[in-house]
Design a protein around this motif. Structure first.
Motif, PDB file in Angstrom:
ATOM      1  N   LEU A   1       0.844  -1.194   0.000  1.00 31.77           N
ATOM      2  CA  LEU A   1       0.000   0.000   0.000  1.00 31.77           C
ATOM      3  C   LEU A   1       0.884   1.251   0.000  1.00 31.77           C
ATOM      4  O   LEU A   1       1.954   1.265   0.634  1.00 31.77           O
ATOM      5  N   PRO A   2       0.451   2.311  -0.689  1.00 29.32           N
ATOM      6  CA  PRO A   2       1.329   3.464  -0.944  1.00 29.32           C
ATOM      7  C   PRO A   2       1.397   4.467   0.202  1.00 29.32           C
ATOM      8  O   PRO A   2       1.382   5.676  -0.015  1.00 29.32           O
ATOM      9  N   VAL A   3       1.495   3.966   1.444  1.00 27.96           N
ATOM     10  CA  VAL A   3       1.503   4.833   2.617  1.00 27.96           C
ATOM     11  C   VAL A   3       2.525   4.316   3.615  1.00 27.96           C
ATOM     12  O   VAL A   3       2.592   3.117   3.869  1.00 27.96           O
ATOM     13  N   GLU A   4       3.322   5.221   4.179  1.00 29.29           N
ATOM     14  CA  GLU A   4       4.138   4.897   5.340  1.00 29.29           C
ATOM     15  C   GLU A   4       3.277   5.161   6.571  1.00 29.29           C
ATOM     16  O   GLU A   4       2.787   6.280   6.769  1.00 29.29           O
ATOM     17  N   CYS A   5       3.050   4.140   7.371  1.00 28.63           N
ATOM     18  CA  CYS A   5       2.157   4.249   8.524  1.00 28.63           C
ATOM     19  C   CYS A   5       2.984   4.514   9.779  1.00 28.63           C
ATOM     20  O   CYS A   5       3.727   3.643  10.228  1.00 28.63           O
ATOM     21  N   VAL A   6       2.856   5.710  10.330  1.00 29.58           N
ATOM     22  CA  VAL A   6       3.681   6.137  11.466  1.00 29.58           C
ATOM     23  C   VAL A   6       2.795   6.358  12.681  1.00 29.58           C
ATOM     24  O   VAL A   6       1.745   7.007  12.590  1.00 29.58           O
ATOM     25  N   ALA A   7       3.209   5.815  13.811  1.00 29.28           N
ATOM     26  CA  ALA A   7       2.571   6.095  15.099  1.00 29.28           C
ATOM     27  C   ALA A   7       3.567   6.848  15.963  1.00 29.28           C
ATOM     28  O   ALA A   7       4.746   6.497  16.018  1.00 29.28           O
ATOM     29  N   ARG A   8       3.078   7.863  16.647  1.00 29.33           N
ATOM     30  CA  ARG A   8       3.921   8.663  17.549  1.00 29.33           C
ATOM     31  C   ARG A   8       3.304   8.701  18.939  1.00 29.33           C
ATOM     32  O   ARG A   8       2.120   9.007  19.086  1.00 29.33           O
ATOM     33  N   GLY A   9       4.133   8.399  19.916  1.00 28.21           N
ATOM     34  CA  GLY A   9       3.718   8.553  21.302  1.00 28.21           C
ATOM     35  C   GLY A   9       4.404   9.720  21.982  1.00 28.21           C
ATOM     36  O   GLY A   9       3.980  10.156  23.051  1.00 28.21           O
ATOM     37  N   TYR A  10       5.468  10.208  21.343  1.00 26.16           N
ATOM     38  CA  TYR A  10       6.251  11.325  21.862  1.00 26.16           C
ATOM     39  C   TYR A  10       6.551  12.265  20.705  1.00 26.16           C
ATOM     40  O   TYR A  10       6.570  11.855  19.534  1.00 26.16           O
ATOM     41  N   LEU A  11       6.804  13.516  21.013  1.00 23.26           N
ATOM     42  CA  LEU A  11       7.012  14.533  19.988  1.00 23.26           C
ATOM     43  C   LEU A  11       8.506  14.759  19.767  1.00 23.26           C
ATOM     44  O   LEU A  11       9.225  15.165  20.689  1.00 23.26           O
ATOM     45  N   THR A  12       8.971  14.507  18.556  1.00 26.53           N
ATOM     46  CA  THR A  12      10.372  14.755  18.211  1.00 26.53           C
ATOM     47  C   THR A  12      10.519  14.689  16.699  1.00 26.53           C
ATOM     48  O   THR A  12       9.553  14.406  15.978  1.00 26.53           O
ATOM     49  N   GLY A  13      11.713  14.935  16.193  1.00 27.38           N
ATOM     50  CA  GLY A  13      11.995  14.779  14.768  1.00 27.38           C
ATOM     51  C   GLY A  13      11.144  15.678  13.890  1.00 27.38           C
ATOM     52  O   GLY A  13      10.865  16.831  14.229  1.00 27.38           O
ATOM     53  N   SER A  14      10.717  15.133  12.751  1.00 31.78           N
ATOM     54  CA  SER A  14       9.918  15.913  11.808  1.00 31.78           C
ATOM     55  C   SER A  14       8.570  16.296  12.403  1.00 31.78           C
ATOM     56  O   SER A  14       8.013  17.348  12.074  1.00 31.78           O
ATOM     57  N   GLY A  15       8.043  15.445  13.302  1.00 33.78           N
ATOM     58  CA  GLY A  15       6.784  15.793  13.957  1.00 33.78           C
ATOM     59  C   GLY A  15       6.912  17.052  14.788  1.00 33.78           C
ATOM     60  O   GLY A  15       6.013  17.907  14.793  1.00 33.78           O
ATOM     61  N   LEU A  16       8.040  17.195  15.491  1.00 39.43           N
ATOM     62  CA  LEU A  16       8.282  18.395  16.290  1.00 39.43           C
ATOM     63  C   LEU A  16       8.356  19.628  15.397  1.00 39.43           C
ATOM     64  O   LEU A  16       7.782  20.676  15.721  1.00 39.43           O
ATOM     65  N   LYS A  17       9.038  19.490  14.260  1.00 36.54           N
ATOM     66  CA  LYS A  17       9.155  20.639  13.346  1.00 36.54           C
ATOM     67  C   LYS A  17       7.792  21.079  12.834  1.00 36.54           C
ATOM     68  O   LYS A  17       7.481  22.274  12.770  1.00 36.54           O
ATOM     69  N   ASP A  18       6.953  20.112  12.467  1.00 40.41           N
ATOM     70  CA  ASP A  18       5.613  20.453  11.996  1.00 40.41           C
ATOM     71  C   ASP A  18       4.789  21.108  13.103  1.00 40.41           C
ATOM     72  O   ASP A  18       4.071  22.087  12.875  1.00 40.41           O
ATOM     73  N   TYR A  19       4.897  20.565  14.305  1.00 36.62           N
ATOM     74  CA  TYR A  19       4.154  21.120  15.441  1.00 36.62           C
ATOM     75  C   TYR A  19       4.572  22.561  15.720  1.00 36.62           C
ATOM     76  O   TYR A  19       3.726  23.425  15.997  1.00 36.62           O
ATOM     77  N   GLU A  20       5.876  22.822  15.665  1.00 40.05           N
ATOM     78  CA  GLU A  20       6.357  24.180  15.951  1.00 40.05           C
ATOM     79  C   GLU A  20       5.851  25.179  14.920  1.00 40.05           C
ATOM     80  O   GLU A  20       5.666  26.360  15.224  1.00 40.05           O
ATOM     81  N   LYS A  21       5.598  24.714  13.701  1.00 38.16           N
ATOM     82  CA  LYS A  21       5.095  25.606  12.649  1.00 38.16           C
ATOM     83  C   LYS A  21       3.583  25.784  12.706  1.00 38.16           C
ATOM     84  O   LYS A  21       3.065  26.879  12.481  1.00 38.16           O
TER      85      LYS A  21
END
Length: 278
Positions: free
Chosen positions: A87-107
């Motif tokens: 399937l054409p999706v990378e399925c990501v689960a996050r329990g903590y905020l860091t990495g690219s998720g942190l960058k998106d959150y800060e924006k």
């Protein structure tokens, strides 16, 4: 055997109608394969994936046929697997905020369209784990975060909901198991495909390894700063000390960084599985 695909870390062969996934000792950061290998890395990824697949079988079927019926030259770092329609999706689960998720959150205050409370910092535990999918980019390009609505557009609403639920269930099982062994699973990335004969959604690729997940020692967790880790974040942090633009060719990795990275991968395996690395 016939080589079908060579990725950043894995090579995929066709053999007797099956697929043989071979994990190499290559390491990639920022979607660039570095010229220096990490000894035993491929074997760690394979053994740990097989260990997890055994413990997740009641949640979701997986693609493994055998961890031993592989060509002798790949023994210890290969799996024989059934073919899937990925399937054409990378399925990501996050329990903590860091990495690219942190960058998106800060924006934006959101990650993949999921709104989060204000005031979170690097390493913050989220109120509950969230599903933050991304695209599957070709080799050398970067995955891009997408929303759940984007996943629905790609695979349909029913399949999107199933992917989200399975991803969060695998994360919950993995995080609970790891926590009992003193490790926090900050996030993890999964890949799913369909069995072409039945249409069943099946877990493929690797699962809950130091390449696909961020593993943090629980006793050293401290929000508001970068965390100690048992994964390739150590190599990313080393690369940040260089004048490198994160494009190929990557820099040679010094011996002390190679040794320290190998030690982290082996420790992750031993602490999660309870087995001694041999």
């Amino acid at each position: 055997m016939r080589l079908l695909h060579s990725g950043k870390v894995r090579d995929v062969y066709e053999d007797r109608g099956d697929l043989v996934l071979v994990a190499s000792d290559r390491i990639s950061i920022y979607d660039v394969v570095l010229p220096t290998a990490i000894p035993d890395k491929g074997a760690v990824l394979t053994r740990l994936s097989l260990w997890w697949f055994d413990r997740l079988g009641d949640l979701v079927p997986n693609h493994v046929i055998s961890g031993t019926d592989v060509p002798p030259e790949f023994t210890g770092r290969a799996m024989r697997c059934r073919r899937l329609e990925m399937l054409p999706v990378e399925c990501v689960a996050r329990g903590y905020l860091t990495g690219s998720g942190l960058k998106d959150y800060e924006k934006t205050g959101t990650v993949s369209g999921v709104a989060l409370p204000p005031g979170l910092v690097d390493g913050s535990e989220l109120p509950e784990p969230i599903f933050t999918p991304s695209t599957k980019a070709p080799l050398g390009q970067h995955d891009e975060a997408i929303t759940f609505a984007d996943v629905e557009d790609l695979v349909g609403a029913e399949t999107a909901a199933r992917l989200r639920d399975l991803t969060l269930a695998v994360y919950a099982r993995g995080a609970g198991t790891a926590a009992a062994n003193g490790i926090l699973v900050a996030d993890t990335k999964l890949e799913f495909g369909r069995d072409p004969a039945t249409g069943e959604i099946v877990l493929g690729d690797e699962v809950l390894t130091p390449d696909s997940s961020r593993f943090w020692p629980a006793d050293r967790w401290e929000p508001g700063r970068p965390q100690a880790s048992f994964d390739k974040q150590f190599v990313r942090d080393w690369s940040a000390t260089l004048r490198w633009d994160r494009t190929a060719p990557g820099p040679e990795v010094p011996e002390e960084v190679v040794e320290a990275t190998r030690a982290r991968y082996v420790e992750a395996y031993e602490r999660l599985s309870g087995l001694r690395w041999v």
